[in-house]
Scaffold this motif. Structure first.
Motif, PDB file in Angstrom:
ATOM      1  N   TRP A  83      61.420 160.261 107.515  1.00 14.66           N
ATOM      2  CA  TRP A  83      61.131 160.074 106.094  1.00 14.66           C
ATOM      3  C   TRP A  83      60.108 158.966 105.856  1.00 14.66           C
ATOM      4  O   TRP A  83      59.304 159.054 104.928  1.00 14.66           O
ATOM      5  CB  TRP A  83      62.426 159.766 105.346  1.00 14.66           C
ATOM      6  CG  TRP A  83      63.162 161.003 104.912  1.00 14.66           C
ATOM      7  CD1 TRP A  83      62.644 162.252 104.734  1.00 14.66           C
ATOM      8  CD2 TRP A  83      64.544 161.089 104.564  1.00 14.66           C
ATOM      9  NE1 TRP A  83      63.617 163.124 104.306  1.00 14.66           N
ATOM     10  CE2 TRP A  83      64.806 162.433 104.192  1.00 14.66           C
ATOM     11  CE3 TRP A  83      65.591 160.172 104.535  1.00 14.66           C
ATOM     12  CZ2 TRP A  83      66.067 162.877 103.783  1.00 14.66           C
ATOM     13  CZ3 TRP A  83      66.850 160.613 104.130  1.00 14.66           C
ATOM     14  CH2 TRP A  83      67.090 161.950 103.755  1.00 14.66           C
ATOM     15  N   LEU A  84      60.118 157.923 106.670  1.00 11.84           N
ATOM     16  CA  LEU A  84      59.119 156.874 106.496  1.00 11.84           C
ATOM     17  C   LEU A  84      57.710 157.423 106.660  1.00 11.84           C
ATOM     18  O   LEU A  84      56.799 157.058 105.904  1.00 11.84           O
ATOM     19  CB  LEU A  84      59.353 155.741 107.499  1.00 11.84           C
ATOM     20  CG  LEU A  84      60.496 154.780 107.212  1.00 11.84           C
ATOM     21  CD1 LEU A  84      60.565 153.724 108.310  1.00 11.84           C
ATOM     22  CD2 LEU A  84      60.330 154.117 105.857  1.00 11.84           C
ATOM     23  N   ASP A  85      57.511 158.306 107.629  1.00  7.48           N
ATOM     24  CA  ASP A  85      56.187 158.900 107.829  1.00  7.48           C
ATOM     25  C   ASP A  85      55.758 159.695 106.601  1.00  7.48           C
ATOM     26  O   ASP A  85      54.584 159.677 106.218  1.00  7.48           O
ATOM     27  CB  ASP A  85      56.194 159.820 109.056  1.00  7.48           C
ATOM     28  CG  ASP A  85      56.464 159.054 110.333  1.00  7.48           C
ATOM     29  OD1 ASP A  85      55.627 158.221 110.711  1.00  7.48           O
ATOM     30  OD2 ASP A  85      57.517 159.288 110.947  1.00  7.48           O
ATOM     31  N   TRP A  86      56.702 160.402 105.993  1.00  5.18           N
ATOM     32  CA  TRP A  86      56.364 161.210 104.823  1.00  5.18           C
ATOM     33  C   TRP A  86      55.909 160.347 103.647  1.00  5.18           C
ATOM     34  O   TRP A  86      55.089 160.782 102.848  1.00  5.18           O
ATOM     35  CB  TRP A  86      57.576 162.043 104.418  1.00  5.18           C
ATOM     36  CG  TRP A  86      57.846 163.204 105.345  1.00  5.18           C
ATOM     37  CD1 TRP A  86      57.153 163.533 106.483  1.00  5.18           C
ATOM     38  CD2 TRP A  86      58.886 164.180 105.213  1.00  5.18           C
ATOM     39  NE1 TRP A  86      57.697 164.655 107.064  1.00  5.18           N
ATOM     40  CE2 TRP A  86      58.767 165.074 106.303  1.00  5.18           C
ATOM     41  CE3 TRP A  86      59.902 164.386 104.285  1.00  5.18           C
ATOM     42  CZ2 TRP A  86      59.633 166.157 106.472  1.00  5.18           C
ATOM     43  CZ3 TRP A  86      60.770 165.454 104.452  1.00  5.18           C
ATOM     44  CH2 TRP A  86      60.630 166.329 105.539  1.00  5.18           C
ATOM     45  N   GLY A  87      56.433 159.133 103.550  1.00  9.59           N
ATOM     46  CA  GLY A  87      56.030 158.261 102.455  1.00  9.59           C
ATOM     47  C   GLY A  87      54.886 157.336 102.804  1.00  9.59           C
ATOM     48  O   GLY A  87      53.859 157.312 102.131  1.00  9.59           O
ATOM     49  N   VAL A  88      55.062 156.581 103.906  1.00 11.88           N
ATOM     50  CA  VAL A  88      54.081 155.556 104.287  1.00 11.88           C
ATOM     51  C   VAL A  88      52.742 156.170 104.684  1.00 11.88           C
ATOM     52  O   VAL A  88      51.682 155.592 104.406  1.00 11.88           O
ATOM     53  CB  VAL A  88      54.649 154.694 105.439  1.00 11.88           C
ATOM     54  CG1 VAL A  88      53.601 153.717 105.952  1.00 11.88           C
ATOM     55  CG2 VAL A  88      55.901 153.953 104.986  1.00 11.88           C
ATOM     56  N   HIS A  89      52.775 157.344 105.301  1.00  9.53           N
ATOM     57  CA  HIS A  89      51.545 157.964 105.788  1.00  9.53           C
ATOM     58  C   HIS A  89      51.119 159.206 104.989  1.00  9.53           C
ATOM     59  O   HIS A  89      49.956 159.306 104.583  1.00  9.53           O
ATOM     60  CB  HIS A  89      51.699 158.345 107.263  1.00  9.53           C
ATOM     61  CG  HIS A  89      52.006 157.188 108.154  1.00  9.53           C
ATOM     62  ND1 HIS A  89      51.216 156.052 108.204  1.00  9.53           N
ATOM     63  CD2 HIS A  89      53.026 156.976 109.034  1.00  9.53           C
ATOM     64  CE1 HIS A  89      51.719 155.196 109.073  1.00  9.53           C
ATOM     65  NE2 HIS A  89      52.820 155.728 109.590  1.00  9.53           N
ATOM     66  N   ASP A  90      52.050 160.135 104.765  1.00  7.40           N
ATOM     67  CA  ASP A  90      51.658 161.411 104.161  1.00  7.40           C
ATOM     68  C   ASP A  90      51.378 161.274 102.666  1.00  7.40           C
ATOM     69  O   ASP A  90      50.296 161.628 102.197  1.00  7.40           O
ATOM     70  CB  ASP A  90      52.741 162.464 104.407  1.00  7.40           C
ATOM     71  CG  ASP A  90      52.905 162.790 105.879  1.00  7.40           C
ATOM     72  OD1 ASP A  90      52.128 162.262 106.704  1.00  7.40           O
ATOM     73  OD2 ASP A  90      53.818 163.566 106.216  1.00  7.40           O
ATOM     74  N   PHE A  91      52.346 160.774 101.906  1.00  2.00           N
ATOM     75  CA  PHE A  91      52.096 160.598 100.476  1.00  2.00           C
ATOM     76  C   PHE A  91      50.963 159.597 100.257  1.00  2.00           C
ATOM     77  O   PHE A  91      50.140 159.764  99.356  1.00  2.00           O
ATOM     78  CB  PHE A  91      53.361 160.151  99.751  1.00  2.00           C
ATOM     79  CG  PHE A  91      53.152 159.905  98.281  1.00  2.00           C
ATOM     80  CD1 PHE A  91      52.646 160.901  97.457  1.00  2.00           C
ATOM     81  CD2 PHE A  91      53.433 158.672  97.724  1.00  2.00           C
ATOM     82  CE1 PHE A  91      52.436 160.677  96.095  1.00  2.00           C
ATOM     83  CE2 PHE A  91      53.235 158.433  96.369  1.00  2.00           C
ATOM     84  CZ  PHE A  91      52.733 159.435  95.552  1.00  2.00           C
ATOM     85  N   GLU A  92      50.900 158.576 101.082  1.00  2.00           N
ATOM     86  CA  GLU A  92      49.798 157.614 100.980  1.00  2.00           C
ATOM     87  C   GLU A  92      48.454 158.316 101.140  1.00  2.00           C
ATOM     88  O   GLU A  92      47.501 158.054 100.385  1.00  2.00           O
ATOM     89  CB  GLU A  92      49.965 156.527 102.040  1.00  2.00           C
ATOM     90  CG  GLU A  92      48.788 155.562 102.162  1.00  2.00           C
ATOM     91  CD  GLU A  92      48.590 154.652 100.965  1.00  2.00           C
ATOM     92  OE1 GLU A  92      47.515 154.027 100.873  1.00  2.00           O
ATOM     93  OE2 GLU A  92      49.515 154.564 100.123  1.00  2.00           O
ATOM     94  N   GLY A  93      48.350 159.216 102.126  1.00  2.00           N
ATOM     95  CA  GLY A  93      47.094 159.934 102.324  1.00  2.00           C
ATOM     96  C   GLY A  93      46.735 160.802 101.131  1.00  2.00           C
ATOM     97  O   GLY A  93      45.557 160.894 100.752  1.00  2.00           O
TER      98      GLY A  93
END
Length: 327
Positions: A83-93
């Motif tokens: 879930w951290l990847d989905w927020g910190v990286h994916d939604f950020e992108g």
């Protein structure tokens, strides 16, 4: 019809999604709305809702988190994602993509389930100017509806992590649950406690403070027959967005003459006339329905205050369905 887009996540991971763009140069008064999916739900699920937003004058972006739908590249067993990847990286992108490709336009977000949580994880979440969420929470099992809690605990907190560890991912499609799910996401869900920053793998204890950069007003919708989006579950998440003005609206299916809505059906076409205006009026005009279709609790923004213990908002003001209220 939307166009297919390729979006680099903040760490370079290739994401795929769709964009609805109005012809002509960007209009500064026209919002671009990002739709954040629920856990392991492909973004195509929100296509009709995206069409409706576009018809209301918005530009729209939907996308798949890494490992899901069009953003799944190769065997999930090889993907390390939570879930951290989905927020910190994916939604950020996607936020960066919106800012670069729709310059000067206000950025709004619709967050379904975990999609309302990942907003606060993104370093650029301060760019968001308005938020609507449906059943948004982070799956702490004690917040599940009491009548369904035991069954849900067995499925999501016992069976799912066992399958993920045995196979390296969760073949959820074959199980009739959702899209196939990365192992890291399944384990994050399974171990979630009352404080996400103490539960997620690799989470920095100070990560909760990032939610304080979000100043966007929030309308959080919860429906009474949603076993995930209970009052405690939604309030627990809202308790992190302390610098936003927050409204938690509760809706019983009977209020719109329906037998049930649940966690997913809000985005079905059949609710275009009855439920979608709640989101449209908030996003386009920051307006609450009048009269209210159910109880509303208002939590004011609290400058300088971070997440409350444990995920509980500052005491709010409760309004009855007969109250006419506009921010």
């Amino acid at each position: 019809m939307p166009e297919a887009i390729h979006v680099p996540a903040a760490d370079g991971h290739a994401l795929r999604g769709f964009a609805w763009r109005h012809a002509g140069p960007p209009a500064r008064a026209r919002p671009v709305v990002i739709v954040n999916s629920a856990t392991s739900v492909a973004c195509r699920y929100y296509e009709r809702f995206g069409n409706a937003l576009h018809e209301q004058g918005c530009d729209v972006l939907t996308y798949d988190y890494r490992g899901i739908g069009g953003s799944r590249h190769g065997p999930l067993r090889r993907l390390s994602a939570g879930w951290l990847d989905w927020g910190v990286h994916d939604f950020e992108g996607v936020l960066r993509y919106a800012a670069a490709n729709f310059p000067g336009q206000p950025i709004y977000v619709v967050g379904h389930s975990i999609g309302g949580f990942v907003i606060g994880l993104a370093p650029s979440a301060y760019l968001v100017e308005r938020i609507f969420t449906m059943g948004a929470q982070f799956a702490y099992w004690r917040d599940y509806a009491r009548h369904a809690r035991a069954r849900m605990f067995v499925r999501w907190h016992v069976a799912m992590p066992l399958i993920a560890r045995a196979l390296g991912y969760v073949p959820a499609k074959r199980l009739g649950w959702m899209e196939d799910t990365p192992k890291g996401v399944a384990l994050d869900w399974a171990r979630m406690g009352p404080r996400f920053e103490a539960s997620l793998r690799g989470a920095d204890p100070t990560l909760a403070s990032r939610f304080g950069q979000v100043r966007a007003p929030i309308l959080a919708l919860g429906v009474e027959d949603d076993p995930f989006g209970t009052v405690p579950a939604i309030d627990r998440l809202l308790g992190y967005y302390t610098r936003s003005e927050r409204h938690h609206l509760r809706l019983a299916p009977a209020a719109i003459s329906e037998a049930g809505i649940g966690h997913f059906a809000f985005f079905h076409q059949r609710f275009r006339a009855s439920l979608w205006p709640l989101a449209m009026d908030w996003l386009l005009r920051q307006r609450l329905p009048a009269p209210l279709p159910g109880p509303l609790t208002h939590y004011p923004a609290q400058d300088g205050i971070l997440a409350q213990e444990p995920g509980r908002p500052h005491p709010g003001t409760c309004l009855s369905p007969r109250d006419r209220n506009s921010p």
